[in-house]
Design a protein around this motif. Structure first.
Motif, PDB file in Angstrom:
ATOM      1  N   GLN A 123     125.110  27.598 106.415  1.00  0.00           N
ATOM      2  CA  GLN A 123     123.708  27.248 106.136  1.00  0.00           C
ATOM      3  C   GLN A 123     123.542  26.780 104.695  1.00  0.00           C
ATOM      4  N   LYS A 124     122.701  25.791 104.514  1.00  0.00           N
ATOM      5  CA  LYS A 124     122.486  25.244 103.174  1.00  0.00           C
ATOM      6  C   LYS A 124     121.006  25.358 102.784  1.00  0.00           C
ATOM      7  N   THR A 125     120.787  25.389 101.483  1.00  0.00           N
ATOM      8  CA  THR A 125     119.402  25.446 101.012  1.00  0.00           C
ATOM      9  C   THR A 125     118.816  24.027 101.065  1.00  0.00           C
ATOM     10  N   GLU A 126     117.497  23.938 100.894  1.00  0.00           N
ATOM     11  CA  GLU A 126     116.828  22.631 100.924  1.00  0.00           C
ATOM     12  C   GLU A 126     117.391  21.713  99.833  1.00  0.00           C
ATOM     13  N   LYS A 127     117.674  22.346  98.673  1.00  0.00           N
ATOM     14  CA  LYS A 127     118.197  21.576  97.546  1.00  0.00           C
ATOM     15  C   LYS A 127     119.591  21.020  97.860  1.00  0.00           C
ATOM     16  N   GLU A 128     120.428  21.867  98.486  1.00  0.00           N
ATOM     17  CA  GLU A 128     121.788  21.429  98.837  1.00  0.00           C
ATOM     18  C   GLU A 128     121.748  20.295  99.862  1.00  0.00           C
ATOM     19  N   LEU A 129     120.831  20.434 100.819  1.00  0.00           N
ATOM     20  CA  LEU A 129     120.697  19.383 101.842  1.00  0.00           C
ATOM     21  C   LEU A 129     120.253  18.071 101.207  1.00  0.00           C
ATOM     22  N   MET A 130     119.332  18.186 100.257  1.00  0.00           N
ATOM     23  CA  MET A 130     118.840  17.001  99.544  1.00  0.00           C
ATOM     24  C   MET A 130     119.986  16.317  98.802  1.00  0.00           C
ATOM     25  N   GLN A 183     127.161  15.375 106.546  1.00  0.00           N
ATOM     26  CA  GLN A 183     126.531  14.362 105.677  1.00  0.00           C
ATOM     27  C   GLN A 183     126.077  13.146 106.473  1.00  0.00           C
ATOM     28  N   GLU A 184     126.965  12.707 107.374  1.00  0.00           N
ATOM     29  CA  GLU A 184     126.658  11.511 108.163  1.00  0.00           C
ATOM     30  C   GLU A 184     125.446  11.753 109.070  1.00  0.00           C
ATOM     31  N   ILE A 185     125.402  12.947 109.686  1.00  0.00           N
ATOM     32  CA  ILE A 185     124.264  13.253 110.578  1.00  0.00           C
ATOM     33  C   ILE A 185     122.963  13.305 109.770  1.00  0.00           C
ATOM     34  N   ILE A 186     123.022  13.956 108.603  1.00  0.00           N
ATOM     35  CA  ILE A 186     121.811  14.050 107.762  1.00  0.00           C
ATOM     36  C   ILE A 186     121.311  12.643 107.430  1.00  0.00           C
ATOM     37  N   TYR A 187     122.256  11.763 107.088  1.00  0.00           N
ATOM     38  CA  TYR A 187     121.881  10.390 106.730  1.00  0.00           C
ATOM     39  C   TYR A 187     121.265   9.661 107.926  1.00  0.00           C
ATOM     40  N   GLN A 188     121.877   9.818 109.107  1.00  0.00           N
ATOM     41  CA  GLN A 188     121.364   9.148 110.312  1.00  0.00           C
ATOM     42  C   GLN A 188     119.972   9.678 110.673  1.00  0.00           C
ATOM     43  N   LEU A 189     119.783  10.990 110.499  1.00  0.00           N
ATOM     44  CA  LEU A 189     118.469  11.592 110.787  1.00  0.00           C
ATOM     45  C   LEU A 189     117.419  11.037 109.827  1.00  0.00           C
ATOM     46  N   TRP A 190     117.799  10.986 108.560  1.00  0.00           N
ATOM     47  CA  TRP A 190     116.872  10.490 107.528  1.00  0.00           C
ATOM     48  C   TRP A 190     116.484   9.032 107.810  1.00  0.00           C
ATOM     49  N   LYS A 191     117.474   8.247 108.247  1.00  0.00           N
ATOM     50  CA  LYS A 191     117.241   6.831 108.552  1.00  0.00           C
ATOM     51  C   LYS A 191     116.253   6.661 109.713  1.00  0.00           C
ATOM     52  N   SER A 192     116.394   7.534 110.716  1.00  0.00           N
ATOM     53  CA  SER A 192     115.546   7.335 111.906  1.00  0.00           C
ATOM     54  C   SER A 192     114.270   8.181 111.881  1.00  0.00           C
ATOM     55  N   PHE A 193     114.131   9.036 110.862  1.00  0.00           N
ATOM     56  CA  PHE A 193     112.957   9.912 110.787  1.00  0.00           C
ATOM     57  C   PHE A 193     111.616   9.155 110.798  1.00  0.00           C
ATOM     58  N   PRO A 194     111.489   8.055 110.037  1.00  0.00           N
ATOM     59  CA  PRO A 194     110.194   7.341 110.055  1.00  0.00           C
ATOM     60  C   PRO A 194     109.810   6.830 111.435  1.00  0.00           C
TER      61      PRO A 194
END
Lengths: 201, 167
Positions: free
Chosen positions: A19-26, B38-49
């Motif tokens: 699990q990561k914090t909001e800051k780490e995720l950012m 990282q890749e999933i976070i980026y893909q989620l961020w891209k499609s979030f809007p």
């Protein structure tokens, strides 16, 4: 084993350490977005620079041999093809990057399969097979005429030049066909992989 | 834009468990899991809007996570379709850090030996998602979900038996 037991077992899998914090995720998001931006910029800048160098060299060579109209036509054709390749290459690369993942798995797979199938069938995918040997041949001609300091029309009168050009063009053709065969094989493998996944859904 | 980013981060923090679980079933190696995260976070961020239905955020996160993982497997040629279950490999040492005990490790081994589609099916089943949700995430009909789950469970149980667990 009972079905409930599987679910109970699954609940013992501990992901709390991950699990990561909001800051780490950012930070992860910023890092990824930045690296993608750099990658996009690097590809764009490298392609533009290579094309610019080719076009500049073609212009300089043409000015130095202003009296040879065939040589100038050859260089103009080369320049136009280089520009078209640059625009086409960049736009298709961006189109592939834009592919969205926010769809149900089966629909996403179907879209990817259609995209790959269309790109395989399209004229655009066949163009490099024509363009690359063509560009290669014209470039070899241009370089040869420039450095041998002969008239473009005279090139086919000289036996040595014709022989050199034929050997060079044949080797170039083989190399370009080999590279494209490899690319085509990779695309087919990707397609087969996606179709296999799609077939399992 | 900033408000949207803040909203996205709040949602991501709340639902990040999904990302970790999807990466855990698809990737054995810790560094692969970090990359895919990282890749999933980026893909989620891209499609979030473009996300219209905020009531089904969970399903959206599952779909993006599974699609991105499948895409990565294809790129890295990590795909392995097996007829038989291989022995536990040394590469699992990384995984040991993520799972606390032998029992869950056995289950993860058994899941890793499923094919890539069954991994998703079984994950959604183990996460106790409804048939409706599973159908929406995978894009299959609701009637098909039960068949898929039963098939995947059967293979999973066989894998567990092979690994000497759950006789």
């Amino acid at each position: 084993m009972e079905n409930n037991e599987l679910i109970k077992l699954w609940k013992t899998v501990d992901i709390s350490k991950e699990q990561k914090t909001e800051k780490e995720l950012m930070l992860l998001l910023k890092f990824k977005a930045r690296s993608i931006l750099y990658k996009h910029s690097a590809i764009l800048i490298a392609s533009a620079l290579i094309s610019l160098v080719i076009i500049t060299l073609l212009i300089i060579a043409s000015f130095k041999r202003f009296d040879d109209s065939l040589f100038i036509i050859n260089n103009i054709v080369l320049g136009i093809i280089t520009l078209i390749s640059l625009i086409f290459g960049i736009s298709s690369w961006y189109r592939l990057q834009k592919s969205a993942t926010d769809k149900p798995v089966k629909i996403w797979l179907k879209e990817k399969i259609t995209l790959l199938k269309n790109s395989e069938k399209s004229l655009a995918s066949k163009l490099p097979f024509i363009f690359i040997p063509f560009i290669y041949f014209l470039t070899v001609l241009s370089i040869h005429v420039y450095f041998e300091n002969i008239q473009f029309a005279d090139i086919f009168k000289d036996e040595e030049s014709v022989f050199g050009l034929l050997v060079g063009a044949t080797v170039g053709l083989f190399v370009s066909f080999y590279v494209f065969k490899k690319i085509k094989k990779q695309v087919s493998e990707n397609l087969a992989f996606l179709e296999k996944l799609y077939g399992r859904l | 834009m900033k408000t949207e980013n803040n909203e996205f981060l709040k949602i991501l923090t709340k639902y990040q468990g999904i990302l970790h679980k999807v990466s855990l079933v698809y990737f054995r190696n810790k560094s692969d899991r970090e990359d895919i995260l990282q890749e999933i976070i980026y893909q989620l961020w891209k499609s979030f809007p473009k996300l219209k239905n905020k009531d089904s955020i969970g399903s959206w996160i599952y779909s993006v996570s599974i699609n991105t993982s499948l895409s990565r497997i294809k790129k890295k040629s990590l795909v392995e379709y097996r007829d038989t279950v291989p022995e536990i490999s040394d590469g699992l040492s990384d995984l040991n850090k993520a799972v606390k005990d032998d029992i869950s490790e056995h289950l993860l081994n058994a899941i890793h030996n499923l094919d890539d589609i069954n991994k998703s099916v079984i994950l959604l089943y183990l996460e106790e998602k409804s048939y409706d949700e599973i159908a929406a995430i995978l894009g299959v009909s609701k009637s098909n979900v039960g068949v898929r789950i039963n098939r995947a469970k059967k293979i999973l149980k066989e894998n567990l038996k092979y690994l000497n667990y759950g006789k």
